[in-house]
Design an enzyme around this catalytic site. Structure first.
Site, PDB file in Angstrom:
ATOM      1  N   THR A 392       0.844  -1.189   0.000  1.00  0.00           N
ATOM      2  CA  THR A 392       0.000   0.000   0.000  1.00  0.00           C
ATOM      3  C   THR A 392       0.881   1.240   0.000  1.00  0.00           C
ATOM      4  O   THR A 392       2.087   1.158   0.243  1.00  0.00           O
ATOM      5  CB  THR A 392      -0.923  -0.018   1.247  1.00  0.00           C
ATOM      6  OG1 THR A 392      -1.672  -1.231   1.240  1.00  0.00           O
ATOM      7  CG2 THR A 392      -1.882   1.148   1.298  1.00  0.00           C
ATOM      8  N   THR A 410      -3.897   1.334  -2.656  1.00  0.00           N
ATOM      9  CA  THR A 410      -3.330  -0.005  -2.529  1.00  0.00           C
ATOM     10  C   THR A 410      -3.683  -0.916  -3.691  1.00  0.00           C
ATOM     11  O   THR A 410      -4.707  -0.723  -4.360  1.00  0.00           O
ATOM     12  CB  THR A 410      -3.837  -0.662  -1.223  1.00  0.00           C
ATOM     13  OG1 THR A 410      -3.219  -1.939  -1.042  1.00  0.00           O
ATOM     14  CG2 THR A 410      -5.343  -0.837  -1.240  1.00  0.00           C
ATOM     15  N   ASP A 432      -8.351  -9.679   1.079  1.00  0.00           N
ATOM     16  CA  ASP A 432      -8.533  -8.893   2.298  1.00  0.00           C
ATOM     17  C   ASP A 432      -9.805  -9.297   3.034  1.00  0.00           C
ATOM     18  O   ASP A 432     -10.072  -8.803   4.128  1.00  0.00           O
ATOM     19  CB  ASP A 432      -8.586  -7.397   1.971  1.00  0.00           C
ATOM     20  CG  ASP A 432      -7.258  -6.699   2.245  1.00  0.00           C
ATOM     21  OD1 ASP A 432      -6.298  -7.389   2.634  1.00  0.00           O
ATOM     22  OD2 ASP A 432      -7.185  -5.475   2.084  1.00  0.00           O
ATOM     23  N   GLY A 474      -0.577  -2.699   5.800  1.00  0.00           N
ATOM     24  CA  GLY A 474      -1.475  -3.780   6.168  1.00  0.00           C
ATOM     25  C   GLY A 474      -2.179  -3.482   7.466  1.00  0.00           C
ATOM     26  O   GLY A 474      -2.511  -2.325   7.766  1.00  0.00           O
TER      27      GLY A 474
END
Length: 572
Positions: A392, A410, A432, A474
């Site tokens: 990201t 990201t 995710d 993250g």
């Protein structure tokens, strides 16, 4: 007029207490009338000097911070492809220097209509390994960043969309020098690096991988952004672009279900910014599916502790930060998801009595186990199985008109899914979601995965801009940003010193940190309090921010990445 997070009132018995709580959740309120923006210099902090240069060129032409954000993102997609790109998603906050309003833009990817809660389970019913899942065709959601930037530009852009891409196109044609960080990631032990597209793009004619200082060209991307400039953001979701994305995600291994219909149907969301007081400031961030609510909860837990008086060299300060982090992460993991699918208890998580009850759990020794609390009695938290890598980027911008942007962007993991179209990598954002079909972050068609991204704008109590901040990393993002906010607002450190503070990421069951950056004796002192840190040197934060101090923007870029800062005052 209410301009904040819309709360669902389910009980008439909440009365005065509810309205007091609502007052704490209102974002920076619009003032009674427009005010003249203060003359402050333009500034950009981003993860690569070429991205900063591209954005500053737009600002010098009189562009809005949103115009510059488009140029910065386009360039980052070229020079920092391991972190973000036009094939990914983003969250953006924009501050209006005239009205003092904060606008929140959600460009998070969405799951295709063919997605299912079990799509990342193998034939044996067990979750796929992350390497297999991240490089599968199922990993890619509908990219959202282009549509999000298009919406923000439609509302706030001062320069034509068509004028914001040429510096990136020219650089893609001419090539750019490979940085040490990019060369390191090309050689990293990531599943994406075994993908054909990654190998083809980063292999020199002599068969060797690119190295530091090599010139990397991307003519396909140059042609693409020139076409995007002419045709506009909706073109990305139609015609040959959508077809190319679908074709690439439909290829082996493990083809996905993404369709041109899914891509054409994508719409960014303009949401109400989520803001809350912190000492004499107001912190504004993104609402769910972002983890901004977790960041605010952690800051409010720490506000009524001694952390400000203790200072950065005191082990007790870091102990308090670690325990508040663990409590926050437990709640975040249990309750935060896409608000279109899950009734996220935002008001409950930030209720002063609930925050005080969570703070009261911080004792003299670290708790052996930390569990989610019960901000809403009817909510029963489920098991979460979400893992978020750190692919990201973040940047902050202030323009000559008094407007600002704080944007986190990201492609999820390094080089996204490792699949490329038109010179940019596709995200692997579907990973995710929780790999188990339970909990607030379970997969569903059309759903946006929970994100740890938490861009921040810092305001005074009158709604005037004082700063902007954010980070990649993250699920460590709330910890990175929270640490830096404490450094700037409580310990009154210059922004660069606050960014350079050691990263300490305390999750409920695992604590890691940059032990080599900590003062002598700090690690042992924390261990005596039950905070045993797993050394992780070089935690991959990418903090970028600025804060108004002594009549100038005190700006910083994280030295852990390739970031840089540029400032410019009109007339100079």
């Amino acid at each position: 007029m209410w301009t904040g997070w819309h709360l669902r009132i389910r009980s008439a018995g909440l009365g005065v207490a509810l309205f007091a709580m609502l007052g704490n959740l209102l974002p920076a309120m619009a003032l009674a009338g427009p005010s003249r923006p203060e003359p402050r210099p333009m500034v950009i902090s981003a993860a690569h000097p070429l991205a900063v240069e591209a954005g500053m060129e737009v600002l010098r032409r009189g562009g809005d911070a949103v115009d510059a954000a488009i140029a910065v993102q386009a360039m980052l997609s070229l020079v920092e492809p391991q972190s973000s790109g036009l094939g990914g998603g983003a969250f953006m906050l924009r501050y209006d220097g005239t009205t003092h309003r904060v606008s929140a833009y959600d460009g998070r990817e969405t799951a295709p209509a063919g997605a299912s809660p079990t799509m990342f389970l193998g034939d044996d019913g067990q979750p796929l390994t992350r390497g297999i899942a991240m490089t599968s065709g199922r990993a890619t959601g509908v990219p959202g960043v282009v549509a999000m930037l298009g919406l923000a530009h439609q509302q706030h852009g001062r320069l034509p969309w068509s004028s914001l891409f040429e510096s990136t196109a020219s650089r893609a044609d001419a090539g750019f020098a490979v940085s040490q960080r990019l060369a390191r990631f090309v050689r990293g032990p990531f599943a994406q690096n075994r993908m054909a597209d990654v190998q083809a793009y980063f292999t020199r004619p002599d068969g060797q991988l690119i190295d530091v200082g090599d010139t990397l060209r991307n003519p396909a991307y140059a042609a693409f952004v020139r076409e995007l400039a002419v045709r506009g953001p909706r073109w990305f979701y139609e015609d040959e672009v959508a077809s190319a994305i679908v074709a690439r995600t439909s290829a082996a291994p493990i083809p996905g279900a993404l369709s041109v219909t899914d891509i054409a149907a994508y719409r960014p969301q303009q949401r109400e910014a989520l803001c809350a007081p912190y000492r004499v400031y107001r912190l504004c961030t993104m609402p769910p599916p972002s983890s901004g609510v977790g960041l605010l909860q952690m800051m409010q837990m720490l506000e009524r502790t001694r952390i400000a008086r203790l200072g950065p060299d005191n082990p007790q300060a870091w102990y308090l930060f670690a325990e508040a982090s663990r409590l926050m992460y437990a709640d975040r993991d249990a309750y935060v998801g896409d608000p279109a699918f899950v009734d996220v208890p935002v008001a409950g998580l930030l209720d002063r009595q609930y925050v005080a009850a969570r703070r009261a759990l911080i004792g003299p020794q670290a708790a052996p186990a930390v569990a989610a609390g019960s901000p809403v009695r009817t909510w029963v938290p489920s098991i979460d199985a979400t893992v978020e890598p750190a692919g990201t980027s973040h940047f902050v911008i202030h323009d000559s008109h008094g407007n600002a942007v704080s944007m986190t962007t990201t492609v999820e993991s390094f080089f996204g899914s490792g699949r490329m179209v038109h010179g940019f990598f596709l995200n692997n954002q579907m990973t995710d979601f929780s790999f188990l079909p339970t909990g607030a972050n379970a997969i569903a068609p059309g759903k946006r995965p929970r994100s740890s991204m938490a861009p921040v704008l810092i305001l005074d109590r009158r709604g005037r801009l004082l700063g902007a901040l954010g980070s990649p990393g993250g699920n460590a993002i709330p910890a990175y940003v929270g640490k830096t906010l404490i450094g700037v607002l409580d310990w009154h450190l210059p922004m660069q010193q606050a960014v350079d503070l050691p990263n300490l990421i305390a999750r409920p069951a695992a604590i890691s940190g940059e032990t080599t950056r900590m003062p002598p004796g700090m690690v042992d002192a924390l261990a005596q309090r039950g905070i045993r840190i797993q050394p992780v040197n070089g935690e991959d934060s990418g903090l970028h921010g600025f804060f108004w101090r002594d009549g100038h923007w005190d700006a910083a870029a994280d030295s852990r990445r390739d970031g840089s800062v540029a400032q410019h005052r009109q007339g100079r």
